[in-house]
Design a protein around this motif. Structure first.
Motif, PDB file in Angstrom:
ATOM      1  N   LYS A 204     156.643  -8.615  86.880  1.00 20.72           N
ATOM      2  CA  LYS A 204     157.834  -7.889  87.347  1.00 20.72           C
ATOM      3  C   LYS A 204     157.376  -6.485  87.696  1.00 20.72           C
ATOM      4  O   LYS A 204     156.563  -5.904  86.978  1.00 20.72           O
ATOM      5  CB  LYS A 204     158.886  -7.788  86.240  1.00 20.72           C
ATOM      6  CG  LYS A 204     159.595  -9.085  85.951  1.00 20.72           C
ATOM      7  CD  LYS A 204     160.849  -8.757  85.154  1.00 20.72           C
ATOM      8  CE  LYS A 204     161.026  -9.742  84.014  1.00 20.72           C
ATOM      9  NZ  LYS A 204     162.123  -9.320  83.128  1.00 20.72           N
ATOM     10  N   GLU A 205     157.885  -5.987  88.805  1.00 22.29           N
ATOM     11  CA  GLU A 205     157.447  -4.676  89.252  1.00 22.29           C
ATOM     12  C   GLU A 205     158.570  -3.998  90.025  1.00 22.29           C
ATOM     13  O   GLU A 205     159.238  -4.642  90.831  1.00 22.29           O
ATOM     14  CB  GLU A 205     156.218  -4.866  90.160  1.00 22.29           C
ATOM     15  CG  GLU A 205     155.507  -3.585  90.495  1.00 22.29           C
ATOM     16  CD  GLU A 205     154.272  -3.839  91.398  1.00 22.29           C
ATOM     17  OE1 GLU A 205     153.777  -4.969  91.460  1.00 22.29           O
ATOM     18  OE2 GLU A 205     153.849  -2.873  92.048  1.00 22.29           O
ATOM     19  N   SER A 206     158.762  -2.703  89.784  1.00 21.41           N
ATOM     20  CA  SER A 206     159.743  -1.941  90.556  1.00 21.41           C
ATOM     21  C   SER A 206     159.028  -1.153  91.638  1.00 21.41           C
ATOM     22  O   SER A 206     157.958  -0.613  91.398  1.00 21.41           O
ATOM     23  CB  SER A 206     160.489  -0.956  89.652  1.00 21.41           C
ATOM     24  OG  SER A 206     161.209  -1.672  88.684  1.00 21.41           O
TER      25      SER A 206
ATOM     26  N   GLU B  43     160.104   1.872  93.535  1.00 21.92           N
ATOM     27  CA  GLU B  43     161.174   2.878  93.582  1.00 21.92           C
ATOM     28  C   GLU B  43     161.490   3.317  95.010  1.00 21.92           C
ATOM     29  O   GLU B  43     162.645   3.444  95.390  1.00 21.92           O
ATOM     30  CB  GLU B  43     160.766   4.115  92.759  1.00 21.92           C
ATOM     31  CG  GLU B  43     160.670   3.883  91.265  1.00 21.92           C
ATOM     32  CD  GLU B  43     162.041   3.695  90.601  1.00 21.92           C
ATOM     33  OE1 GLU B  43     163.048   4.155  91.183  1.00 21.92           O
ATOM     34  OE2 GLU B  43     162.095   3.075  89.519  1.00 21.92           O
TER      35      GLU B  43
ATOM     36  N   ASN C 228     163.636  -4.030  92.596  1.00 16.85           N
ATOM     37  CA  ASN C 228     162.885  -4.636  91.503  1.00 16.85           C
ATOM     38  C   ASN C 228     162.411  -5.986  92.007  1.00 16.85           C
ATOM     39  O   ASN C 228     163.166  -6.704  92.671  1.00 16.85           O
ATOM     40  CB  ASN C 228     163.782  -4.844  90.278  1.00 16.85           C
ATOM     41  CG  ASN C 228     164.230  -3.534  89.671  1.00 16.85           C
ATOM     42  OD1 ASN C 228     163.466  -2.588  89.598  1.00 16.85           O
ATOM     43  ND2 ASN C 228     165.481  -3.483  89.223  1.00 16.85           N
ATOM     44  N   THR C 229     161.169  -6.327  91.704  1.00 17.03           N
ATOM     45  CA  THR C 229     160.640  -7.600  92.168  1.00 17.03           C
ATOM     46  C   THR C 229     160.194  -8.449  90.975  1.00 17.03           C
ATOM     47  O   THR C 229     159.884  -7.926  89.906  1.00 17.03           O
ATOM     48  CB  THR C 229     159.418  -7.399  93.104  1.00 17.03           C
ATOM     49  OG1 THR C 229     158.353  -6.809  92.350  1.00 17.03           O
ATOM     50  CG2 THR C 229     159.759  -6.503  94.277  1.00 17.03           C
TER      51      THR C 229
ATOM     52  N   ILE D 280     167.889  -1.903  93.474  1.00 15.35           N
ATOM     53  CA  ILE D 280     168.072  -0.952  92.375  1.00 15.35           C
ATOM     54  C   ILE D 280     169.341  -0.141  92.611  1.00 15.35           C
ATOM     55  O   ILE D 280     170.012   0.250  91.672  1.00 15.35           O
ATOM     56  CB  ILE D 280     166.845   0.009  92.276  1.00 15.35           C
ATOM     57  CG1 ILE D 280     165.627  -0.757  91.778  1.00 15.35           C
ATOM     58  CG2 ILE D 280     167.141   1.196  91.361  1.00 15.35           C
ATOM     59  CD1 ILE D 280     164.326   0.030  91.840  1.00 15.35           C
TER      60      ILE D 280
END
Ligand code: ZN
Length: 133
Positions: free
Chosen positions: A32-34, A36, A41-42, A58
């Protein structure tokens, strides 16, 4: 283009869609990764050599929120793995494709990414991605 790297799917809520895709694919979400800057959010899943990328907005004015407002949840983009993204952008520009960003930017999952405008690809958002080594 080397292969389909991933398919991006817009979802309203990762907390609902992650368990759904874990059941569908019979595989765990491995990352999981944001991002910005992109207001997303992925969440990633592996399917053989390819991946599924779920995208959640987001903020209410993010591109994914706007996409879902217009088209609902579902298919958002197809991403092709390339060896040299700069060369591939030049090749595609010479073929008449129009880019949303010609200068590669840092995307999720350790990639440099460029997006081709859907108007030049039969309505489908296309991402080129090159692994950052
Ligand atoms: Zn993507």
């Amino acid at each position: 283009m080397n292969k389909i790297e991933h398919i991006g799917i817009a979802v309203k809520q990762l907390s609902i869609s992650i368990p759904l895709f874990e059941k569908l694919l019979n595989a765990p979400c491995y990352k999981k990764e944001s991002v910005e800057r992109e207001k997303v959010n992925t969440a990633f899943f592996k399917v053989g050599d390819s991946k599924i990328e779920l995208l959640e907005s987001i903020s209410e004015d993010g591109v994914i929120a706007k996409f879902i407002e217009k088209k609902g949840e579902g298919f958002h983009h197809i991403a092709y793995d390339v060896t040299n993204i700069t060369a591939e952008v030049e090749r595609l520009k010479a073929e008449g494709f129009v880019f949303l960003n010609e200068i590669p930017k840092k995307g999720a999952d350790n990639k440099l990414v460029c997006f081709i405008h859907p108007k030049s690809t039969n309505g489908m958002l296309v991402e080129l991605c090159q692994e950052i080594s």
